[in-house]
Design a protein around this motif. Structure first.
Motif, mmCIF file in Angstrom:
data_model
loop_
_atom_site.group_PDB
_atom_site.id
_atom_site.type_symbol
_atom_site.label_atom_id
_atom_site.label_comp_id
_atom_site.label_asym_id
_atom_site.label_seq_id
_atom_site.Cartn_x
_atom_site.Cartn_y
_atom_site.Cartn_z
ATOM 1 N N ILE A 87 58.405 -9.808 -38.029
ATOM 2 C CA ILE A 87 57.989 -9.226 -36.895
ATOM 3 C C ILE A 87 56.841 -10.120 -36.378
ATOM 4 O O ILE A 87 56.243 -10.621 -37.252
ATOM 5 C CB ILE A 87 57.699 -7.832 -36.966
ATOM 6 C CG1 ILE A 87 56.531 -7.516 -37.874
ATOM 7 C CG2 ILE A 87 58.791 -6.974 -37.261
ATOM 8 C CD1 ILE A 87 56.142 -6.074 -38.105
ATOM 9 N N PRO A 88 56.541 -10.245 -34.836
ATOM 10 C CA PRO A 88 55.532 -11.091 -34.659
ATOM 11 C C PRO A 88 54.157 -11.086 -35.101
ATOM 12 O O PRO A 88 53.669 -12.388 -35.619
ATOM 13 C CB PRO A 88 55.352 -11.078 -33.255
ATOM 14 C CG PRO A 88 56.754 -10.342 -32.750
ATOM 15 C CD PRO A 88 57.194 -9.544 -34.005
ATOM 16 N N THR A 89 53.451 -9.816 -35.500
ATOM 17 C CA THR A 89 52.283 -9.805 -35.913
ATOM 18 C C THR A 89 52.277 -10.363 -37.344
ATOM 19 O O THR A 89 51.152 -10.991 -37.636
ATOM 20 C CB THR A 89 51.669 -8.314 -35.905
ATOM 21 O OG1 THR A 89 50.495 -8.512 -36.182
ATOM 22 C CG2 THR A 89 52.430 -7.432 -36.743
ATOM 23 N N ALA A 91 54.438 -12.619 -38.738
ATOM 24 C CA ALA A 91 55.001 -14.160 -38.651
ATOM 25 C C ALA A 91 53.553 -15.231 -38.177
ATOM 26 O O ALA A 91 53.707 -16.239 -38.878
ATOM 27 C CB ALA A 91 55.975 -14.103 -37.543
ATOM 28 N N SER A 92 52.880 -14.499 -37.251
ATOM 29 C CA SER A 92 51.734 -15.416 -36.878
ATOM 30 C C SER A 92 50.498 -15.303 -37.938
ATOM 31 O O SER A 92 49.656 -16.234 -37.663
ATOM 32 C CB SER A 92 51.258 -14.989 -35.367
ATOM 33 O OG SER A 92 50.809 -13.433 -35.503
ATOM 34 N N THR A 115 60.856 -15.487 -35.437
ATOM 35 C CA THR A 115 60.110 -14.243 -34.967
ATOM 36 C C THR A 115 60.934 -13.418 -34.081
ATOM 37 O O THR A 115 61.452 -13.586 -33.005
ATOM 38 C CB THR A 115 58.787 -14.558 -34.365
ATOM 39 O OG1 THR A 115 58.121 -15.572 -35.119
ATOM 40 C CG2 THR A 115 57.965 -13.538 -33.745
ATOM 41 N N SER A 117 62.351 -8.673 -33.490
ATOM 42 C CA SER A 117 61.956 -7.601 -33.681
ATOM 43 C C SER A 117 62.232 -6.923 -34.765
ATOM 44 O O SER A 117 62.918 -7.447 -35.850
ATOM 45 C CB SER A 117 62.768 -6.435 -32.621
ATOM 46 O OG SER A 117 63.984 -6.312 -33.016
ATOM 47 N N THR A 183 51.143 -0.067 -28.245
ATOM 48 C CA THR A 183 52.087 -0.921 -28.673
ATOM 49 C C THR A 183 53.438 -0.324 -28.461
ATOM 50 O O THR A 183 53.528 0.931 -27.911
ATOM 51 C CB THR A 183 51.972 -1.233 -30.298
ATOM 52 O OG1 THR A 183 51.967 -0.014 -31.016
ATOM 53 C CG2 THR A 183 50.827 -1.845 -30.614
ATOM 54 N N ASN A 211 54.415 -5.167 -26.448
ATOM 55 C CA ASN A 211 55.286 -5.086 -27.766
ATOM 56 C C ASN A 211 54.452 -5.984 -28.706
ATOM 57 O O ASN A 211 55.405 -6.563 -29.632
ATOM 58 C CB ASN A 211 56.770 -5.506 -27.377
ATOM 59 C CG ASN A 211 56.928 -6.888 -26.927
ATOM 60 O OD1 ASN A 211 55.882 -7.535 -26.464
ATOM 61 N ND2 ASN A 211 57.996 -7.282 -26.718
ATOM 62 N N SER A 212 53.437 -6.580 -28.526
ATOM 63 C CA SER A 212 52.794 -7.464 -29.427
ATOM 64 C C SER A 212 51.476 -7.338 -29.628
ATOM 65 O O SER A 212 50.548 -7.091 -28.619
ATOM 66 C CB SER A 212 52.845 -9.101 -28.863
ATOM 67 O OG SER A 212 52.176 -9.856 -29.550
ATOM 68 N N SER A 214 49.004 -9.062 -30.922
ATOM 69 C CA SER A 214 48.373 -10.442 -30.504
ATOM 70 C C SER A 214 47.992 -10.237 -29.087
ATOM 71 O O SER A 214 46.737 -10.515 -28.588
ATOM 72 C CB SER A 214 49.084 -11.880 -30.503
ATOM 73 O OG SER A 214 49.194 -11.671 -31.922
#
Length: 297
Positions: A87-89, A91-92, A115, A117, A183, A211-212, A214
């Motif tokens: 998921i993005p948070t 992954a980054s 990255t 859902s 979120t 939805n992120s 960041s």
């Protein structure tokens, strides 16, 4: 014998008896249907066929040695490829940090980060499209092995200088009337946060839904909103305009590492998982919002 020209010397080098070498030579010539050696003054003289066969055999042994070296690389995790969906948070933050740490130790390893859902993380792992998946629990899928490798918690991100900066923690009651960043409503954390507000009898004033985490963190830094997010974006983007404050009651974010039940992880995947655990432990040492898990043996 091609190199020594003598059966006795060849036998000594191989650590076997002379008759055993002579028998092997006879059997080899019978198998390939070629005369490989002639005799001249007690010395074996290779035929043209033997020369060509020796050259081909040497190349073959070289390929075998290279293959064995590659096997050793795969076994030790020094080489290979790895695909991970996250998921993005995550992954980054910890995923890219773990990838860098692994490649510092094993530069030949190639890592592919996808990255997506949480639903797509589960799909990619169950369909063997990736080696590892990383998302927030719960994960209920019989085709996946799930390991909780860490835990964070939802925090309130506010602009520096906001009155909440002086608070030890904030509650739904404290946040009543403040424009909030929520979120994606389909995430487990979003559902739990809304439950906290309902239990306190407070209506969430969601002015911005993203939805992120960041994006929510960046929006909170602008000064108008309070974001209720996980703490990982603050470790990726160093923004002095934003502060993190505890949110109570605690809304845990358990970090789940998933692999297919039917596809044991490679050595490279195992090493990458170790780096992920290490990155979480490092984060836990520098922030009160993250806790690492010790893997049981």
């Amino acid at each position: 014998m091609f190199e020594t020209g003598n059966v006795t010397i060849a036998a000594d080098r191989l650590g076997v008896t002379q008759p055993a070498v002579s028998k092997s030579l006879i059997e080899l010539e019978q198998d390939v249907g070629l005369v490989l050696f002639g005799r001249e003054r007690r010395r074996l003289i290779p035929t043209e066929d033997a020369v060509r066969l020796y050259e081909e055999t040497s190349r073959l042994f070289t390929h075998v040695e290279v293959f064995e070296d590659r096997i050793d690389d795969f076994r030790t995790g020094c080489d290979g490829q790895l695909a991970i969906a996250a998921i993005p948070t995550l992954a980054s933050s910890i995923v890219v940090q773990a990838a860098a740490a692994l490649q510092n130790k094993a530069p030949l390893v190639k890592v592919r980060i996808v990255t997506v859902s949480r639903a797509e993380v589960i799909k990619a792992a169950t369909h063997h499209q990736v080696d590892l998946g990383l998302l927030h629990a719960p994960v209920a899928d019989r085709d996946l092995d799930v390991e909780i490798i860490g835990e964070s918690e939802i925090v309130a991100a506010a602009h520096r200088g906001h009155v909440f900066e002086t608070y030890d923690h904030v509650t739904p009651r404290d946040l009543e009337g403040h424009p909030l960043i929520g979120t994606y409503i389909g995430s487990p954390a979003s559902y739990l946060v809304r439950e906290c507000f309902e239990a306190a009898g407070v209506k969430m004033q969601v002015a911005l839904e993203v939805n992120s985490s960041s994006v929510a963190f960046a929006a909170a830094a602008c000064g108008r909103y309070i974001a209720l997010i996980d703490p990982w974006p603050s470790r990726v983007v160093r923004d002095d305009r934003c502060v993190l404050v505890k949110f109570r009651p605690v809304v845990p974010q358990r970090i789940a590492l998933v692999t297919s039940t039917f596809r044991p992880p490679s050595r490279v995947a195992q090493l990458f998982a170790e780096e992920l655990r290490h990155e979480i432990i490092k984060a836990a040492a520098s922030t009160p919002f993250v806790r690492g898990m010790i893997k049981s043996s």
